[in-house]
Design a protein around this motif. Structure first.
Motif, mmCIF file in Angstrom:
data_model
loop_
_atom_site.group_PDB
_atom_site.id
_atom_site.type_symbol
_atom_site.label_atom_id
_atom_site.label_comp_id
_atom_site.label_asym_id
_atom_site.label_seq_id
_atom_site.Cartn_x
_atom_site.Cartn_y
_atom_site.Cartn_z
ATOM 1 N N MET A 156 -4.921 5.084 -5.450
ATOM 2 C CA MET A 156 -5.472 4.331 -6.339
ATOM 3 C C MET A 156 -4.508 3.157 -6.948
ATOM 4 S SD MET A 156 -6.249 6.146 -10.220
ATOM 5 C CE MET A 156 -4.191 6.605 -10.120
ATOM 6 N N PRO A 157 -5.290 2.120 -7.244
ATOM 7 C CA PRO A 157 -4.243 1.129 -7.757
ATOM 8 C C PRO A 157 -3.939 1.224 -9.237
ATOM 9 C CG PRO A 157 -6.414 0.121 -7.604
ATOM 10 C CD PRO A 157 -6.402 1.599 -6.981
ATOM 11 N N ARG A 158 -3.031 0.626 -9.610
ATOM 12 C CA ARG A 158 -2.277 0.677 -11.082
ATOM 13 C C ARG A 158 -3.649 0.119 -12.001
ATOM 14 N NH1 ARG A 158 3.866 -1.554 -11.220
ATOM 15 N NH2 ARG A 158 4.668 0.087 -9.826
ATOM 16 N N HIS A 159 -3.434 0.786 -13.145
ATOM 17 C CA HIS A 159 -4.571 0.405 -14.318
ATOM 18 C C HIS A 159 -6.012 0.541 -13.608
ATOM 19 C CE1 HIS A 159 -1.076 -1.112 -16.049
ATOM 20 N NE2 HIS A 159 -0.783 -1.938 -15.108
ATOM 21 N N ALA A 160 -6.360 1.196 -12.796
ATOM 22 C CA ALA A 160 -7.856 1.599 -12.378
ATOM 23 C C ALA A 160 -8.218 2.788 -13.354
ATOM 24 C CB ALA A 160 -7.756 2.029 -11.000
ATOM 25 N N PRO A 161 -9.522 2.709 -13.406
ATOM 26 C CA PRO A 161 -10.386 3.739 -14.352
ATOM 27 C C PRO A 161 -10.005 5.144 -13.733
ATOM 28 C CG PRO A 161 -11.785 1.887 -13.753
ATOM 29 C CD PRO A 161 -10.563 1.640 -13.039
ATOM 30 N N LYS A 162 -10.119 6.109 -14.554
ATOM 31 C CA LYS A 162 -9.987 7.519 -14.021
ATOM 32 C C LYS A 162 -10.666 7.895 -12.833
ATOM 33 C CE LYS A 162 -7.871 9.463 -18.440
ATOM 34 N NZ LYS A 162 -8.144 10.404 -19.342
ATOM 35 N N ARG A 163 -12.037 7.150 -12.830
ATOM 36 C CA ARG A 163 -12.914 7.776 -11.798
ATOM 37 C C ARG A 163 -12.484 7.340 -10.445
ATOM 38 N NH1 ARG A 163 -16.205 3.769 -13.870
ATOM 39 N NH2 ARG A 163 -16.941 2.146 -12.457
ATOM 40 N N VAL A 164 -11.420 6.334 -10.389
ATOM 41 C CA VAL A 164 -10.728 5.722 -8.969
ATOM 42 C C VAL A 164 -9.923 6.587 -8.618
ATOM 43 C CG1 VAL A 164 -10.095 3.826 -7.979
ATOM 44 C CG2 VAL A 164 -11.815 3.513 -9.877
ATOM 45 N N ARG A 165 -10.047 7.048 -7.571
ATOM 46 C CA ARG A 165 -8.726 7.942 -6.949
ATOM 47 C C ARG A 165 -8.404 7.293 -5.719
ATOM 48 N NH1 ARG A 165 -11.315 14.006 -6.901
ATOM 49 N NH2 ARG A 165 -11.999 14.170 -9.141
ATOM 50 N N SER A 166 -9.006 6.347 -5.126
ATOM 51 C CA SER A 166 -8.408 5.482 -3.716
ATOM 52 C C SER A 166 -9.714 4.323 -3.667
ATOM 53 C CB SER A 166 -8.709 6.571 -2.450
ATOM 54 O OG SER A 166 -9.916 6.946 -2.151
ATOM 55 N N THR A 167 -9.211 3.556 -2.868
ATOM 56 C CA THR A 167 -10.083 2.400 -2.644
ATOM 57 C C THR A 167 -10.185 1.999 -0.968
ATOM 58 O OG1 THR A 167 -8.369 0.930 -2.719
ATOM 59 C CG2 THR A 167 -9.408 1.458 -4.840
ATOM 60 N N LEU A 168 -11.159 1.551 -0.644
ATOM 61 C CA LEU A 168 -11.180 0.703 0.682
ATOM 62 C C LEU A 168 -11.063 -0.553 0.367
ATOM 63 C CD1 LEU A 168 -14.525 2.177 2.490
ATOM 64 C CD2 LEU A 168 -12.225 2.950 2.595
ATOM 65 N N LYS A 169 -9.860 -1.222 1.241
ATOM 66 C CA LYS A 169 -9.607 -2.635 1.152
ATOM 67 C C LYS A 169 -10.195 -3.451 2.261
ATOM 68 C CE LYS A 169 -4.919 -1.248 -0.558
ATOM 69 N NZ LYS A 169 -3.410 -1.298 -0.198
ATOM 70 N N LEU A 170 -11.338 -4.027 1.512
ATOM 71 C CA LEU A 170 -12.337 -4.566 2.484
ATOM 72 C C LEU A 170 -11.714 -5.726 3.301
ATOM 73 C CD1 LEU A 170 -15.333 -4.259 0.154
ATOM 74 C CD2 LEU A 170 -14.716 -2.672 1.882
ATOM 75 N N ASP A 171 -10.838 -6.448 2.790
ATOM 76 C CA ASP A 171 -10.188 -7.639 3.508
ATOM 77 C C ASP A 171 -9.130 -7.228 4.475
ATOM 78 O OD1 ASP A 171 -8.629 -6.732 1.412
ATOM 79 O OD2 ASP A 171 -8.087 -8.801 0.909
ATOM 80 N N LYS A 172 -8.801 -6.023 4.768
ATOM 81 C CA LYS A 172 -7.752 -5.543 5.493
ATOM 82 C C LYS A 172 -8.068 -4.571 6.570
ATOM 83 C CE LYS A 172 -3.995 -6.419 2.145
ATOM 84 N NZ LYS A 172 -2.593 -6.067 1.635
ATOM 85 N N LEU A 173 -7.800 -4.778 7.598
ATOM 86 C CA LEU A 173 -8.216 -3.818 8.767
ATOM 87 C C LEU A 173 -7.217 -2.589 8.827
ATOM 88 C CD1 LEU A 173 -10.735 -4.296 10.705
ATOM 89 C CD2 LEU A 173 -9.305 -4.379 12.648
ATOM 90 N N ASP A 174 -7.878 -1.441 9.342
ATOM 91 C CA ASP A 174 -6.904 -0.266 9.403
ATOM 92 C C ASP A 174 -5.416 -0.422 9.804
ATOM 93 O OD1 ASP A 174 -5.920 2.239 9.724
ATOM 94 O OD2 ASP A 174 -8.049 2.924 10.126
ATOM 95 N N ASP A 175 -4.545 0.000 9.071
ATOM 96 C CA ASP A 175 -3.226 -0.271 9.432
ATOM 97 C C ASP A 175 -2.535 0.171 10.744
ATOM 98 O OD1 ASP A 175 -3.222 2.472 9.000
ATOM 99 O OD2 ASP A 175 -1.866 2.594 7.152
ATOM 100 N N ILE A 176 -3.550 0.908 11.517
ATOM 101 C CA ILE A 176 -3.150 1.197 12.870
ATOM 102 C C ILE A 176 -3.786 0.315 14.162
ATOM 103 C CG2 ILE A 176 -2.822 3.627 12.365
ATOM 104 C CD1 ILE A 176 -5.686 4.281 13.544
ATOM 105 N N SER A 177 -4.714 -0.829 13.629
ATOM 106 C CA SER A 177 -5.318 -1.549 14.356
ATOM 107 C C SER A 177 -4.412 -2.385 15.368
ATOM 108 C CB SER A 177 -5.907 -2.694 13.524
ATOM 109 O OG SER A 177 -5.041 -3.519 12.757
ATOM 110 N N ASN A 178 -3.012 -2.483 15.059
ATOM 111 C CA ASN A 178 -2.054 -2.975 15.940
ATOM 112 C C ASN A 178 -2.158 -2.261 17.293
ATOM 113 O OD1 ASN A 178 -1.173 -5.049 14.236
ATOM 114 N ND2 ASN A 178 0.464 -4.290 13.663
ATOM 115 N N GLN A 179 -2.322 -0.959 17.246
ATOM 116 C CA GLN A 179 -2.403 -0.216 18.581
ATOM 117 C C GLN A 179 -3.500 -0.388 19.191
ATOM 118 O OE1 GLN A 179 -0.945 3.970 17.598
ATOM 119 N NE2 GLN A 179 -0.520 3.206 15.617
#
Length: 436
Positions: free
Chosen positions: A239-262
């Motif tokens: 969850m990013p800072r200052h997000a509404p309470k219903r937001v627990r996590s996000t999909l960062k649509l402009d960034k590929l998975d952090d394991i993509s280098n593998q």
């Protein structure tokens, strides 16, 4: 027969001339004549044998291939076990060009040579996908092969497949459907390995959905087949800072998975996504979309998937060497739940005749649209339509947790095997598509 009769008649006349009743064996003239006639007999026999061999060769080269093509043209399935029994699979000698054929426009036909392996004998098939091992009694669902209308899918030859993968790295990236296809390929290849102990999971892990990375090494051929669990392909963050309470996590649509280098240094790279892009696994769990530092709370799932596909395409363009890596993207796999609650699962004994709309998917359309303008070649495995007929091939109640029905995942052996056969058709049928 006519040539033989003439030769026989000629021989009889010749024998009557050199009969011992009319010529003396002690005479030099008689000896020379006998020698000449014997030499003529030999030449006639050689000529007859040569003609016979030539006739057999003509039949083998021209007549039999024509008959084989005729059988395929009329949709008659040639049993794979009849052409090369010692290798376990038949080998299609025909070299059909997949460039001139829509391989995904066709129908399922019965194939007596199936299945190509026994899941109970494959240590890399999850217990939950081994339907026969979990009590399913009918076996018909294993006996179907996909037949395109205007061409044939190359028969899977395990020895050829193993050699083509020698010194290579195969990587699957996606969700549990990707893991099922990964397991299917390993089990197919295991049938050609005599020393089963030479094939092992590199970290000693059990095959389970709880592990994010799985890699199986075929040491005698020096290649690995790996699976990376990345259900969205893009990054899943907290969850990013200052997000509404219903937001627990996000999909960062402009960034590929952090394991993509593998995933980069691979020879064959097979992606899938879509099954997790549903409200129950996103909004109901408090997961929303993010681009940069901006929350996109009102963005629809369809639009978010399109942005994620563009991010994936950009990553491929910038990170993948097309001279080394062959890329596939498998489209959305249809499920066959009987209701929207996903509690009722009616598995049939045979494929259904109507797709009931399951042959269409917005995710599939988005994938096709996303790869259309890419400069790096991507082969789309458009399996949505062909899999929509296979209500009979789902796990159903024959999983390792029989209290929970499953009309999403597939039994092994089963439909994922056909996806892998299609992959090898693309890799090996056309000279231009061969692994280098």
């Amino acid at each position: 027969m006519e040539v033989f009769q003439r030769s026989k008649s000629f021989n009889q006349r010749a024998l009557s001339v050199v009969s011992p009743r009319t010529l003396s064996l002690g005479s030099p003239r008689v000896n020379r004549s006998s020698f000449n006639w014997r030499r003529l007999h030999v030449l006639i026999a050689i000529g007859f044998s040569f003609s016979l061999l030539m006739a057999i060769g003509v039949v083998y080269m021209y007549v039999l291939p024509s008959l084989s093509q005729a059988f395929h043209g009329f949709g008659i399935s040639v049993p794979s076990g009849t052409s090369d029994k010692k290798e376990g699979f038949g080998i299609s000698k025909s070299n059909y060009s997949l460039r001139d054929c829509d391989i995904f426009d066709g129908s399922w036909v019965q194939e007596t040579a199936y299945p190509l392996y026994n899941a109970s004998e494959c240590p890399f098939a999850e217990r939950g996908f081994n339907c026969l091992g979990n009590g399913r009694m009918d076996k018909d669902y294993q006996k179907w092969r996909w037949k395109p209308k205007n061409c044939d899918i190359r028969w899977f030859n395990v020895n050829e497949a193993l050699e083509s993968l020698r010194n290579k790295r195969v990587v699957f990236v996606g969700d549990s459907m990707s893991r099922t296809q990964w397991e299917s390929l390993i089990c197919l290849l295991m049938t050609g390995i005599e020393d089963k102990q030479s094939v092992y999971e590199v970290n000693g892990n059990e095959i389970t959905k709880l592990v994010r990375y799985l890699g199986v090494r075929f040491s005698s051929f020096n290649f690995t087949i790996e699976f990376f669990r990345s259900v969205f392909l893009v990054q899943h963050g907290w969850m990013p800072r200052h997000a509404p309470k219903r937001v627990r996590s996000t999909l960062k649509l402009d960034k590929l998975d952090d394991i993509s280098n593998q995933w980069v240094d691979s020879d064959i790279l097979i992606f899938n996504s879509g099954q997790w892009w549903v409200p129950g696994k996103l909004f109901k769990t408090g997961c929303y979309f993010q681009v940069g530092n901006s929350l996109r709370l009102g963005m629809s799932i369809t639009n978010a998937f399109r942005v994620a596909m563009n991010t994936w395409a950009s990553w491929v363009e910038n990170r993948i060497d097309p001279n080394r890596t062959r890329i596939f993207f498998r489209t959305f796999e249809p499920s066959h739940w009987s209701d929207h609650s996903r509690r009722s699962c009616n598995v049939t004994q045979h494929p259904v005749s109507e797709t009931e709309g399951r042959d269409q998917s917005l995710f599939t359309d988005t994938i096709l649209e996303g790869v259309k303008n890419m400069t790096v070649p991507v082969t789309v495995l458009q399996i949505t339509s062909m899999s929509a007929f296979r209500r009979d091939a789902h796990v159903g109640k024959w999983s390792d947790s029989q209290l929970v029905p499953d009309c999403s995942h597939w039994c092994l052996p089963g439909v994922p095997d056909m996806w892998n056969e299609i992959v090898f058709s693309y890799l090996l049928t056309n000279h231009g598509d061969s692994l280098q």
